[in-house]
Design a protein around this motif. Structure first.
Motif, short mmCIF file in Angstrom:
data_model
loop_
_atom_site.label_atom_id
_atom_site.label_comp_id
_atom_site.label_asym_id
_atom_site.label_seq_id
_atom_site.Cartn_x
_atom_site.Cartn_y
_atom_site.Cartn_z
N ASP A 165 9.03 1.98 -7.30
CA ASP A 165 8.91 3.38 -6.91
C ASP A 165 7.66 4.02 -7.52
O ASP A 165 7.27 3.70 -8.64
CB ASP A 165 10.14 4.17 -7.37
CG ASP A 165 11.40 3.80 -6.61
OD1 ASP A 165 11.27 3.13 -5.57
OD2 ASP A 165 12.50 4.16 -7.08
N ALA A 166 7.06 4.95 -6.76
CA ALA A 166 5.95 5.77 -7.25
C ALA A 166 4.81 4.95 -7.84
O ALA A 166 4.16 5.35 -8.80
CB ALA A 166 6.46 6.77 -8.30
N LEU A 167 4.52 3.82 -7.23
CA LEU A 167 3.44 2.96 -7.72
C LEU A 167 2.08 3.45 -7.27
O LEU A 167 1.07 3.23 -7.94
CB LEU A 167 3.68 1.53 -7.25
CG LEU A 167 2.86 0.42 -7.87
CD1 LEU A 167 3.05 0.36 -9.39
CD2 LEU A 167 3.27 -0.93 -7.25
N GLY A 168 2.02 4.11 -6.10
CA GLY A 168 0.74 4.60 -5.58
C GLY A 168 0.05 3.63 -4.65
O GLY A 168 -0.96 3.97 -4.03
N TYR A 169 0.57 2.40 -4.56
CA TYR A 169 0.02 1.41 -3.65
C TYR A 169 1.11 0.37 -3.38
O TYR A 169 2.15 0.32 -4.06
CB TYR A 169 -1.21 0.73 -4.24
CG TYR A 169 -0.95 -0.04 -5.52
CD1 TYR A 169 -0.56 -1.37 -5.48
CD2 TYR A 169 -1.10 0.56 -6.76
CE1 TYR A 169 -0.31 -2.08 -6.64
CE2 TYR A 169 -0.84 -0.14 -7.93
CZ TYR A 169 -0.45 -1.46 -7.87
OH TYR A 169 -0.20 -2.16 -9.03
N SER A 170 0.87 -0.46 -2.39
CA SER A 170 1.78 -1.56 -2.11
C SER A 170 0.97 -2.78 -1.71
O SER A 170 -0.18 -2.67 -1.28
CB SER A 170 2.77 -1.20 -0.99
OG SER A 170 2.08 -1.01 0.24
N ILE A 171 1.56 -3.96 -1.89
CA ILE A 171 0.93 -5.22 -1.48
C ILE A 171 2.01 -6.13 -0.91
O ILE A 171 3.21 -5.91 -1.12
CB ILE A 171 0.18 -5.92 -2.65
CG1 ILE A 171 1.12 -6.13 -3.85
CG2 ILE A 171 -1.04 -5.13 -3.05
CD1 ILE A 171 1.83 -7.43 -3.88
N GLN A 172 1.57 -7.17 -0.21
CA GLN A 172 2.48 -8.17 0.31
C GLN A 172 2.35 -9.45 -0.52
O GLN A 172 1.24 -9.92 -0.80
CB GLN A 172 2.16 -8.48 1.78
CG GLN A 172 2.38 -7.30 2.71
CD GLN A 172 3.83 -6.89 2.80
OE1 GLN A 172 4.73 -7.73 2.87
NE2 GLN A 172 4.09 -5.59 2.77
N GLU A 173 3.47 -10.02 -0.93
CA GLU A 173 3.45 -11.28 -1.66
C GLU A 173 2.95 -12.40 -0.74
O GLU A 173 3.03 -12.30 0.49
CB GLU A 173 4.84 -11.60 -2.18
CG GLU A 173 5.39 -10.56 -3.15
CD GLU A 173 6.87 -10.75 -3.44
OE1 GLU A 173 7.27 -10.58 -4.60
OE2 GLU A 173 7.62 -11.08 -2.48
#
Length: 313
Positions: A165-173
């Motif tokens: 939560d609330a990381l500011g970004y996302s990525i795909q494994e």
């Protein structure tokens, strides 16, 4: 343990009259709730609170390292860092949990800060809260920050759980590299079941993090090369000039590069992949480390993960 000392070193690299604290509030991405001092608001760039007007902050860090190792290894090492002074140590009780407090003074970039560090944990993991504030404001801020840290409470049953939560970004494994740890705004990917040992050159590892504050980057290529050459745990870092290129990551400008290096501990040849992306004064670093002999397999996976970056703030 070296891996986590390096991460904590980065995390430590904090107001008006604050007599009235705010009601306890859960910090997104963590199991922690604290009563923040008046004037503080939840940060969008790290797990904690910020008072930008006063240059003060409270940061929460969860670490997969036993409390005793943090107390007896990291703290003494921190005291050896140039510009750091131990000012006080205390023990306290927070919601029936024993906590350890360390007050340090630190000088960096010609500025003096004081920090209260609170440690709590068990034989498997540790929790570190760091309250930072200008040393010149000690009389007004010191006790307020300390009281706020001691107000810390934990949500039952959520310690050690991965929370994005609330990381500011996302990525795909990727096929082989999975998210195994979050430390503040940093994600660590490695082979499932590994405790991020790549700082020793044992397994492939990728680290992703955003800057804690706005930064005037200027020339992104020069900035990226400097960042690459300062990669912790590696020596003899040589950027492959032909690998340096500008890239577009979902509308954001980035610079990608590769480097050859050696593991600082055993001199084993290593390969490093790095992508730095900037967006509105914040930069995002995606860095993959792997033994040179495994680079043909894992560099494409590092690149695939990097290209999946989505900035959400």
């Amino acid at each position: 343990m070296k891996t986590f000392r390096l991460m904590v070193a980065v995390l430590l690299a904090g107001y008006g009259v604050l007599s009235v604290a705010q009601a306890a509030e859960r910090i997104p991405g963590t199991p922690v709730s604290i009563e923040a001092p008046a004037g503080f608001s939840l940060s969008k760039q790290f797990t904690g609170y910020m008072n930008e007007a006063e240059g003060a902050s409270i940061m929460v860090n969860e670490m997969p390292a036993p409390l005793e190792e943090i107390k007896h290894t990291f703290i003494p090492d921190l005291m050896k860092t140039e510009g750091v002074r131990l000012l006080a140590t205390e023990e306290a009780v927070s919601h029936e949990r024993k906590v350890w407090l360390y007050k340090i003074g630190q000088t960096a970039n010609n500025q003096s800060f004081n920090k209260w560090i609170l440690l709590q944990g068990d034989s498997k993991r540790s929790l570190m809260l760091v309250g930072t504030y200008p040393a010149a404001e000690e009389a007004k801020l010191g006790d307020a920050i300390k009281r706020s840290l001691i107000s810390m409470d934990l949500a039952q049953g959520e310690e050690g759980k991965l929370n994005l939560d609330a990381l500011g970004y996302s990525i795909q494994e990727s096929d082989h590299l999975k998210i195994i740890r979050r430390v503040s705004n940093m994600l660590i990917l490695s082979l499932p079941g590994e405790a991020a040992p790549a700082a020793e050159g044992v397994q492939p590892m990728m680290v992703i993090a955003s800057s804690y504050s706005k930064v005037a980057i200027g020339d992104l290529v020069a900035f990226s090369e400097k960042h690459m050459k300062n990669t912790a745990s590696l020596i003899e870092i040589a950027v492959q000039k032909e690998s340096v290129k500008s890239v577009d990551i979902k509308g954001h400008h980035g610079v990608e590069m590769l480097a050859n290096a050696e593991n600082a501990k055993n001199h084993e040849p290593m390969k490093v992949y790095q992508l730095i992306v900037e967006s509105n004064g914040t930069y995002y670093v995606l860095k993959g480390l792997v033994k040179a002999e495994q680079s043909e397999q894992y560099i494409p996976e590092f690149r695939k993960i990097a290209e999946s970056l989505k900035i959400t703030d």
